[in-house]
Design a protein around this motif. Sequence first.
Motif, PDB file in Angstrom:
ATOM      1  N   ALA A  62       4.558   4.216   8.376  1.00 32.77           N
ATOM      2  CA  ALA A  62       5.606   5.435   8.780  1.00 32.77           C
ATOM      3  C   ALA A  62       5.014   6.548   7.688  1.00 32.77           C
ATOM      4  O   ALA A  62       4.492   6.326   6.797  1.00 32.77           O
ATOM      5  N   PHE A  63       5.741   8.028   7.978  1.00 30.98           N
ATOM      6  CA  PHE A  63       5.502   8.831   6.845  1.00 30.98           C
ATOM      7  C   PHE A  63       6.891   9.888   7.291  1.00 30.98           C
ATOM      8  O   PHE A  63       7.236   9.814   8.178  1.00 30.98           O
ATOM      9  N   LEU A  64       6.699  10.974   6.392  1.00 31.13           N
ATOM     10  CA  LEU A  64       7.843  11.753   6.159  1.00 31.13           C
ATOM     11  C   LEU A  64       7.177  13.184   6.289  1.00 31.13           C
ATOM     12  O   LEU A  64       6.024  13.414   5.607  1.00 31.13           O
ATOM     13  N   ILE A 120       5.627  11.180   0.266  1.00 32.20           N
ATOM     14  CA  ILE A 120       5.846  12.539  -0.310  1.00 32.20           C
ATOM     15  C   ILE A 120       5.675  13.534   0.894  1.00 32.20           C
ATOM     16  O   ILE A 120       4.790  13.368   1.731  1.00 32.20           O
ATOM     17  N   ASP A 121       6.752  14.435   0.907  1.00 30.82           N
ATOM     18  CA  ASP A 121       6.391  15.498   1.906  1.00 30.82           C
ATOM     19  C   ASP A 121       7.150  16.800   1.095  1.00 30.82           C
ATOM     20  O   ASP A 121       7.077  16.935   0.093  1.00 30.82           O
ATOM     21  N   GLU A 122       7.156  18.005   1.956  1.00 29.74           N
ATOM     22  CA  GLU A 122       7.734  19.269   1.331  1.00 29.74           C
ATOM     23  C   GLU A 122       9.041  19.026   0.412  1.00 29.74           C
ATOM     24  O   GLU A 122       9.179  20.117  -0.235  1.00 29.74           O
ATOM     25  N   GLN A 123       9.872  18.106   0.820  1.00 28.98           N
ATOM     26  CA  GLN A 123      11.220  17.853  -0.042  1.00 28.98           C
ATOM     27  C   GLN A 123      11.039  17.184  -1.237  1.00 28.98           C
ATOM     28  O   GLN A 123      12.030  17.180  -1.954  1.00 28.98           O
ATOM     29  N   GLY A 124       9.675  16.331  -1.558  1.00 29.52           N
ATOM     30  CA  GLY A 124       9.652  15.580  -2.551  1.00 29.52           C
ATOM     31  C   GLY A 124       9.344  14.176  -2.321  1.00 29.52           C
ATOM     32  O   GLY A 124       8.709  13.759  -1.497  1.00 29.52           O
ATOM     33  N   LEU A 125      10.037  13.487  -3.173  1.00 24.41           N
ATOM     34  CA  LEU A 125       9.809  11.843  -3.104  1.00 24.41           C
ATOM     35  C   LEU A 125      10.585  10.933  -2.373  1.00 24.41           C
ATOM     36  O   LEU A 125      11.918  11.398  -2.438  1.00 24.41           O
ATOM     37  N   TRP A 126      10.154  10.170  -1.397  1.00 26.36           N
ATOM     38  CA  TRP A 126      11.075   9.374  -0.658  1.00 26.36           C
ATOM     39  C   TRP A 126      10.822   8.023  -0.613  1.00 26.36           C
ATOM     40  O   TRP A 126       9.465   7.573  -1.148  1.00 26.36           O
ATOM     41  N   ALA A 127      11.574   7.129  -0.209  1.00 25.50           N
ATOM     42  CA  ALA A 127      11.300   5.576  -0.061  1.00 25.50           C
ATOM     43  C   ALA A 127      11.595   5.179   1.129  1.00 25.50           C
ATOM     44  O   ALA A 127      12.728   5.650   1.718  1.00 25.50           O
ATOM     45  N   MET A 169      -1.659   1.715   6.067  1.00 20.31           N
ATOM     46  CA  MET A 169      -1.175   2.897   5.230  1.00 20.31           C
ATOM     47  C   MET A 169      -1.465   4.305   6.047  1.00 20.31           C
ATOM     48  O   MET A 169      -2.584   4.322   6.348  1.00 20.31           O
ATOM     49  N   ILE A 170      -0.234   4.836   6.076  1.00 20.17           N
ATOM     50  CA  ILE A 170      -0.469   6.265   6.735  1.00 20.17           C
ATOM     51  C   ILE A 170       0.435   7.269   5.619  1.00 20.17           C
ATOM     52  O   ILE A 170       1.570   7.030   5.757  1.00 20.17           O
ATOM     53  N   HIS A 171       0.030   8.320   5.166  1.00 22.84           N
ATOM     54  CA  HIS A 171       0.730   9.217   4.322  1.00 22.84           C
ATOM     55  C   HIS A 171       0.408  10.690   4.673  1.00 22.84           C
ATOM     56  O   HIS A 171      -0.701  11.023   4.764  1.00 22.84           O
ATOM     57  N   TYR A 172       1.540  11.239   4.761  1.00 18.49           N
ATOM     58  CA  TYR A 172       1.361  12.745   4.962  1.00 18.49           C
ATOM     59  C   TYR A 172       1.374  13.595   3.510  1.00 18.49           C
ATOM     60  O   TYR A 172       1.714  13.012   2.473  1.00 18.49           O
ATOM     61  N   ASN A 173       0.446  14.545   3.672  1.00 18.47           N
ATOM     62  CA  ASN A 173       0.002  15.433   2.523  1.00 18.47           C
ATOM     63  C   ASN A 173       0.659  16.669   2.675  1.00 18.47           C
ATOM     64  O   ASN A 173      -0.082  17.409   3.527  1.00 18.47           O
ATOM     65  N   THR A 194       0.772  -1.073   0.063  1.00 20.69           N
ATOM     66  CA  THR A 194       0.085  -0.042   0.120  1.00 20.69           C
ATOM     67  C   THR A 194       0.822   1.219   0.066  1.00 20.69           C
ATOM     68  O   THR A 194       0.412   2.283   0.254  1.00 20.69           O
ATOM     69  N   GLY A 195       2.101   1.206  -0.279  1.00 17.91           N
ATOM     70  CA  GLY A 195       3.173   2.434  -0.398  1.00 17.91           C
ATOM     71  C   GLY A 195       3.169   3.233  -1.432  1.00 17.91           C
ATOM     72  O   GLY A 195       4.177   3.594  -1.886  1.00 17.91           O
ATOM     73  N   HIS A 196       2.096   3.287  -2.195  1.00 17.53           N
ATOM     74  CA  HIS A 196       2.071   3.975  -3.579  1.00 17.53           C
ATOM     75  C   HIS A 196       1.682   5.570  -3.404  1.00 17.53           C
ATOM     76  O   HIS A 196       0.901   5.913  -2.339  1.00 17.53           O
ATOM     77  N   VAL A 197       2.222   6.365  -4.131  1.00 20.51           N
ATOM     78  CA  VAL A 197       2.078   7.921  -4.288  1.00 20.51           C
ATOM     79  C   VAL A 197       1.636   8.534  -5.127  1.00 20.51           C
ATOM     80  O   VAL A 197       2.014   8.181  -6.398  1.00 20.51           O
ATOM     81  N   MET A 198       0.682   9.712  -5.234  1.00 18.20           N
ATOM     82  CA  MET A 198       0.628  10.466  -6.512  1.00 18.20           C
ATOM     83  C   MET A 198       1.249  11.818  -6.415  1.00 18.20           C
ATOM     84  O   MET A 198       1.288  12.498  -5.228  1.00 18.20           O
ATOM     85  N   TYR A 199       2.260  12.004  -7.355  1.00 18.48           N
ATOM     86  CA  TYR A 199       2.973  13.279  -7.149  1.00 18.48           C
ATOM     87  C   TYR A 199       3.024  14.062  -8.618  1.00 18.48           C
ATOM     88  O   TYR A 199       3.643  13.148  -9.588  1.00 18.48           O
ATOM     89  N   ASN A 200       2.710  15.095  -8.776  1.00 12.03           N
ATOM     90  CA  ASN A 200       2.927  15.909 -10.021  1.00 12.03           C
ATOM     91  C   ASN A 200       2.175  15.178 -11.226  1.00 12.03           C
ATOM     92  O   ASN A 200       2.779  15.294 -12.478  1.00 12.03           O
ATOM     93  N   GLY A 201       1.067  14.581 -11.032  1.00 16.22           N
ATOM     94  CA  GLY A 201       0.556  13.813 -12.291  1.00 16.22           C
ATOM     95  C   GLY A 201       0.938  12.465 -12.559  1.00 16.22           C
ATOM     96  O   GLY A 201       0.232  11.659 -13.430  1.00 16.22           O
ATOM     97  N   PHE A 202       1.732  11.861 -11.707  1.00 17.09           N
ATOM     98  CA  PHE A 202       2.364  10.542 -11.711  1.00 17.09           C
ATOM     99  C   PHE A 202       2.038   9.614 -10.524  1.00 17.09           C
ATOM    100  O   PHE A 202       2.073  10.207  -9.376  1.00 17.09           O
ATOM    101  N   LEU A 203       1.943   8.582 -10.636  1.00 19.03           N
ATOM    102  CA  LEU A 203       1.415   7.452  -9.914  1.00 19.03           C
ATOM    103  C   LEU A 203       2.851   6.564  -9.630  1.00 19.03           C
ATOM    104  O   LEU A 203       3.307   6.060 -10.691  1.00 19.03           O
TER     105      LEU A 203
END
Length: 397
Positions: free
Chosen positions: A318-320, A272-279, A368-372, A215-224
């Motif tokens: 976890a989240f960033l 995803i956080d203020e810095q961009g994409l992480w793993a 799943m927990i993700h920060y927006n 469940t660790g997927h993210v959407m960012y700038n129009g991309f999955l």
Amino acid sequence: MVILQLRFLLVSFFTSIVGEAQYVMQDAVLMQYIDRRFLSLESRLEKCNQDILDYVQEFHDFSRRMISRLEGLKVYKAEFKNEVAHLLTRVERAQRDIDYFESTRESTACVEVDEDLVEKQLNEDAEEKRKVKLMLNASCDNMLAGIKSIKIVKKTGDMHGSWMTDPGKDHLKIYFLSGSKNNVILEFANIRAFTERNHKLTPRRVNLPSSWQGTGHVMYNGFLFYHIYGSLNEIVKYNIQRRKVTDRMLLSGAGQISAYELFPDTKIDLAIDEQGLWAIHAEPDTSGNLVITKINHMTMTVEHTWDTSCNSKNAEAAFLMCGTLYVVYNSPSGGTSRIECVYDVLDTINTYEIPVLPFPKRQGSHSMIHYNPKEKQLFAWANGSQILYKLQTKQKV
């Protein structure tokens, strides 16, 4: 005399008839023989044609198998190169640690040399931190102080899944990904379309070319961005509007064990956080401690990697936020989720003084927990419910 002539004529007549009958019978036998030969020839031609078709099909199958194996070899080659690069990085880190420990040993004969080595190590560490600060947005100085409230938005789909908005582009759309293995995304126009049962507000259905893992997927700038099911550590960048894969990468060291012990389906948790994409992932080499990697979402390359002190045992998610990792723990039987481990990549937080931060008003566990960073809140999935958590933040000390 007339009778004799008549007999002669009759004998001649019957003889000719019998002869013609014999010829007819011979012709019929010949025709039957020719028919049988033609039938036999047709049967052989059909068998030959079928054999050719079978050979062609076998050749096609063989070609497909060879192409598949060649593609597999390319993947193994890329994985091997990544593992070698990962090993070299580990060796370099170990060498720096060895140099540091050797430099701090007391020695009456080489006191001046030891001081030089210590100074060199400190300079290298300072330079490393300077590069990290340049890479990251150092102006992002918020940290989590507490979780203020919970809102259960909806209960739908599987027990496990992921839901999110795109903080980098169209943040109104809701993306719904049910299950820890699936390839169907439901795109809702907004939160109202997601929560209301209105046949006129039907979601757009997007079929991915391959299933996701965990469940660790993210959407960012129009991309999955998602971890491909069945692969060890392959991450795909998928254009949600054009419906095609635009890039992919292998995350060295990831995928061998689960990122979180309490939810083993997720091997690579993207964030995803203020810095961009992480793993986020765990490795056997780090005794199950979490490893975080900063990824350039444009080029799909690794920018930096940190070994954290946060362990995956009894972790569920976890989240960033602002370059700080927050790890959520729980009991195996399910209880109150709580943040017990924090790791800041810029080392601006005294993580040992941060108290345990519990999640409010519910028992259970999260898949799943993700920060927006756009909405400054947490998107979560727990036991089939889609949840929002509002946060209380403060400046980093």
